[in-house]
Design a protein around this motif. Structure first.
Motif, PDB file in Angstrom:
ATOM      1  N   ALA A  51       0.864  -1.404  -0.071  1.00  0.00           N
ATOM      2  CA  ALA A  51      -0.013   0.038   0.152  1.00  0.00           C
ATOM      3  C   ALA A  51       0.948   1.108   0.074  1.00  0.00           C
ATOM      4  CB  ALA A  51      -0.849  -0.052   1.271  1.00  0.00           C
ATOM      5  N   CYS A  52       1.904   1.337   0.793  1.00  0.00           N
ATOM      6  CA  CYS A  52       2.777   2.292   0.792  1.00  0.00           C
ATOM      7  C   CYS A  52       3.432   2.802  -0.423  1.00  0.00           C
ATOM      8  CB  CYS A  52       3.907   2.238   1.959  1.00  0.00           C
ATOM      9  SG  CYS A  52       3.268   2.399   3.760  1.00  0.00           S
ATOM     10  N   ILE A  53       3.917   1.511  -1.061  1.00  0.00           N
ATOM     11  CA  ILE A  53       4.978   1.894  -2.540  1.00  0.00           C
ATOM     12  C   ILE A  53       3.807   2.343  -3.305  1.00  0.00           C
ATOM     13  CG2 ILE A  53       4.784  -0.447  -3.326  1.00  0.00           C
ATOM     14  CD1 ILE A  53       7.601   2.075  -3.250  1.00  0.00           C
ATOM     15  N   ASN A  54       2.413   1.761  -3.557  1.00  0.00           N
ATOM     16  CA  ASN A  54       1.587   2.108  -4.435  1.00  0.00           C
ATOM     17  C   ASN A  54       1.072   3.677  -4.240  1.00  0.00           C
ATOM     18  OD1 ASN A  54       0.583   0.079  -6.473  1.00  0.00           O
ATOM     19  ND2 ASN A  54       0.841  -0.953  -4.664  1.00  0.00           N
ATOM     20  N   ILE A  55       0.736   4.232  -3.089  1.00  0.00           N
ATOM     21  CA  ILE A  55       0.650   5.516  -2.656  1.00  0.00           C
ATOM     22  C   ILE A  55       1.562   6.418  -3.279  1.00  0.00           C
ATOM     23  CG2 ILE A  55      -0.096   7.069  -0.830  1.00  0.00           C
ATOM     24  CD1 ILE A  55      -1.628   4.783   0.598  1.00  0.00           C
ATOM     25  N   ASP A  56       2.837   5.820  -2.856  1.00  0.00           N
ATOM     26  CA  ASP A  56       3.930   6.686  -3.177  1.00  0.00           C
ATOM     27  C   ASP A  56       4.002   7.055  -4.834  1.00  0.00           C
ATOM     28  OD1 ASP A  56       6.671   8.256  -2.190  1.00  0.00           O
ATOM     29  OD2 ASP A  56       7.040   6.713  -3.873  1.00  0.00           O
ATOM     30  N   VAL A  57       3.850   5.861  -5.532  1.00  0.00           N
ATOM     31  CA  VAL A  57       4.146   5.971  -6.864  1.00  0.00           C
ATOM     32  C   VAL A  57       3.117   6.758  -7.596  1.00  0.00           C
ATOM     33  CG1 VAL A  57       3.038   3.681  -7.584  1.00  0.00           C
ATOM     34  CG2 VAL A  57       4.945   4.590  -8.798  1.00  0.00           C
ATOM     35  N   PHE A  58       1.790   6.574  -7.162  1.00  0.00           N
ATOM     36  CA  PHE A  58       0.700   7.318  -7.759  1.00  0.00           C
ATOM     37  C   PHE A  58       0.766   8.831  -7.255  1.00  0.00           C
ATOM     38  CE2 PHE A  58      -0.978   3.297  -8.490  1.00  0.00           C
ATOM     39  CZ  PHE A  58      -1.274   3.207  -9.706  1.00  0.00           C
ATOM     40  N   LEU A  59       1.374   9.106  -5.789  1.00  0.00           N
ATOM     41  CA  LEU A  59       1.400  10.626  -5.760  1.00  0.00           C
ATOM     42  C   LEU A  59       2.447  11.349  -6.280  1.00  0.00           C
ATOM     43  CD1 LEU A  59       0.844  10.493  -1.712  1.00  0.00           C
ATOM     44  CD2 LEU A  59      -0.651  11.474  -3.400  1.00  0.00           C
ATOM     45  N   HIS A  60       3.626  10.257  -6.513  1.00  0.00           N
ATOM     46  CA  HIS A  60       4.740  11.181  -7.176  1.00  0.00           C
ATOM     47  C   HIS A  60       4.482  11.432  -8.933  1.00  0.00           C
ATOM     48  CE1 HIS A  60       8.880  12.037  -8.024  1.00  0.00           C
ATOM     49  NE2 HIS A  60       9.025  10.908  -9.257  1.00  0.00           N
ATOM     50  N   ALA A  61       3.674  10.445  -9.331  1.00  0.00           N
ATOM     51  CA  ALA A  61       3.285  10.541 -10.932  1.00  0.00           C
ATOM     52  C   ALA A  61       2.457  11.718 -10.978  1.00  0.00           C
ATOM     53  CB  ALA A  61       2.416   9.203 -11.229  1.00  0.00           C
ATOM     54  N   ARG A  62       1.610  11.853 -10.091  1.00  0.00           N
ATOM     55  CA  ARG A  62       0.581  13.027  -9.994  1.00  0.00           C
ATOM     56  C   ARG A  62       1.612  14.362 -10.031  1.00  0.00           C
ATOM     57  NH1 ARG A  62      -4.557  13.551  -6.247  1.00  0.00           N
ATOM     58  NH2 ARG A  62      -5.089  11.555  -7.659  1.00  0.00           N
ATOM     59  N   ALA A  63       2.367  14.476  -9.197  1.00  0.00           N
ATOM     60  CA  ALA A  63       3.341  15.654  -8.882  1.00  0.00           C
ATOM     61  C   ALA A  63       4.305  15.771  -9.933  1.00  0.00           C
ATOM     62  CB  ALA A  63       4.035  15.671  -7.709  1.00  0.00           C
ATOM     63  N   SER A  64       4.551  14.779 -10.784  1.00  0.00           N
ATOM     64  CA  SER A  64       5.558  14.986 -11.840  1.00  0.00           C
ATOM     65  C   SER A  64       4.759  15.049 -13.162  1.00  0.00           C
ATOM     66  CB  SER A  64       6.482  13.683 -11.970  1.00  0.00           C
ATOM     67  OG  SER A  64       5.861  12.619 -12.443  1.00  0.00           O
ATOM     68  N   GLY A  65       3.406  14.799 -13.186  1.00  0.00           N
ATOM     69  CA  GLY A  65       2.684  15.115 -14.280  1.00  0.00           C
ATOM     70  C   GLY A  65       2.594  13.722 -15.213  1.00  0.00           C
ATOM     71  N   ALA A  66       3.140  12.581 -14.512  1.00  0.00           N
ATOM     72  CA  ALA A  66       3.170  11.399 -15.401  1.00  0.00           C
ATOM     73  C   ALA A  66       1.468  10.923 -15.477  1.00  0.00           C
ATOM     74  CB  ALA A  66       4.025  10.534 -14.828  1.00  0.00           C
ATOM     75  N   SER A  67       1.134  10.098 -16.536  1.00  0.00           N
ATOM     76  CA  SER A  67      -0.144   9.831 -16.613  1.00  0.00           C
ATOM     77  C   SER A  67      -0.427   8.373 -15.718  1.00  0.00           C
ATOM     78  CB  SER A  67      -0.067   8.968 -18.039  1.00  0.00           C
ATOM     79  OG  SER A  67      -1.394   8.270 -18.091  1.00  0.00           O
ATOM     80  N   PRO A  68      -1.453   8.750 -14.790  1.00  0.00           N
ATOM     81  CA  PRO A  68      -1.839   7.627 -13.836  1.00  0.00           C
ATOM     82  C   PRO A  68      -2.013   6.128 -14.541  1.00  0.00           C
ATOM     83  CG  PRO A  68      -3.170   9.759 -13.608  1.00  0.00           C
ATOM     84  CD  PRO A  68      -2.400   9.946 -15.037  1.00  0.00           C
ATOM     85  N   GLY A  69      -2.751   6.441 -15.863  1.00  0.00           N
ATOM     86  CA  GLY A  69      -2.821   5.044 -16.579  1.00  0.00           C
ATOM     87  C   GLY A  69      -1.518   4.365 -16.775  1.00  0.00           C
TER      88      GLY A  69
END
Length: 321
Positions: free
Chosen positions: A134-152
């Protein structure tokens, strides 16, 4: 035993390189990375077995060939394609941490084979592992949003990492069961055949892909992509030699010298080295949630492995670098 622990650590250091290669060869697709690595591995395995090759091939039957094909695909080629795509889309840390769950998935999938302890006793270690995931998935999606990467794209990367985990877990169990039923090849002979089969299949896939997309490789598009084929082949040859040949040999030494309950924990060296290489490559320290995920996953896996004192079937802990 300490020699075995040292060999396990060095094997992990070799295998950890696998996770950083998609970053180092970012101009190449996962298919190209898998094809290049396993053509190199197949060539090295063939060279090592050349004096005994004719007699070795003469002993193969239809069942052996079927096992080599499915193991080469699941344990090497498809596994590495999914791993490389996971690294490209989600990053080194999430991919290596997810695949670091191998000791637990092998135990869960093969519990009927070797009489693992009741699932109720694994509830707490699995809860700790779940918190880490759960921690690594929350981190990767939060970081993706902050960097503008596609959530998909990020989600696809995470799913690819889980797909790679399932591929190798299935291969580990199927290979263990096959080796138990078929003792007419030694471990070294079967490993060499496995490498040669992987190289041959990779060569066929590479030829097929080149016939379709040759313009992307040799044409103007290929020249503009930044692909450096000299670096590509040198890097893949070193990876095949280091991770697949030397790493696997070191792991075999470790497996014979340490208690079974410890050998599963040694697989964590691969995850830790992959994380270390990734953080060094990106010149950054792990973020808070990444640190929490590392601690929770390592603790959960070690806890689960320590609860198993029954030896797994021969070959189950076989190297996967």
């Amino acid at each position: 035993m300490w020699t075995g622990v040292l060999c396990g650590l060095l094997a992990g250091a070799m295998w950890g390189m696998v996770f950083i290669m998609p970053e180092l060869l970012a101009a190449f697709s996962p298919v190209e990375l898998a094809v290049g690595r396993y053509i190199a591995y197949g060539a090295i395995a063939t060279g090592l077995m050349l004096p005994r090759l004719r007699g070795l091939l003469a002993r193969l039957d239809r069942g052996d060939c079927g096992a080599l094909v499915r193991h080469a695909l699941a344990g090497n080629i498809v596994y590495y394609m999914l791993l490389a795509l996971g690294v490209k889309l989600a990053g080194v840390a999430p991919t290596s941490l997810i695949i670091g769950l191998l000791p637990i998935t092998l135990t869960l999938l093969g519990r009927k084979d070797h009489g693992a302890i009741p699932m109720s006793q694994l509830a707490l270690p699995l809860l700790v592992v779940g918190a880490g995931i759960a921690c690594i998935n929350i981190d990767v999606f939060l970081h993706a949003r902050a960097s503008g990467a596609s959530p998909g794209a990020t989600l696809l990367g995470v799913l690819c990492a889980f797909g790679a985990l399932l591929c190798w877990s299935w291969y580990g169990l199927d290979n263990a069961r096959f080796l138990k039923r078929n003792a007419h090849f030694s471990s070294a002979e079967w490993s060499a055949l496995y490498g040669m089969a992987s190289g041959l299949i990779a060569l066929v896939i590479g030829a097929f892909a080149f016939a379709i997309w040759h313009g992307d490789v040799t044409g103007a598009a290929g020249a503009a992509s930044g692909r450096n084929w000299t670096v590509f082949w040198i890097t893949n040859a070193l990876l095949a030699l280091g991770a697949s040949v030397i790493g696997n040999h070191l792991w075999n030494i470790a497996s014979r010298r340490v208690p079974v309950t410890l050998s599963g924990q040694l697989i964590l060296f691969e995850t830790l080295f992959a994380l270390f290489y990734g953080f060094v490559y990106h010149r950054q320290f792990p973020r808070t949630l990444e640190t929490a995920a590392i601690v929770l996953l390592v603790a959960g896996v070690v806890w689960a492995v320590r609860m198993h004192a029954v030896q797994p079937p021969a070959g189950q802990a076989q190297a996967h670098g």
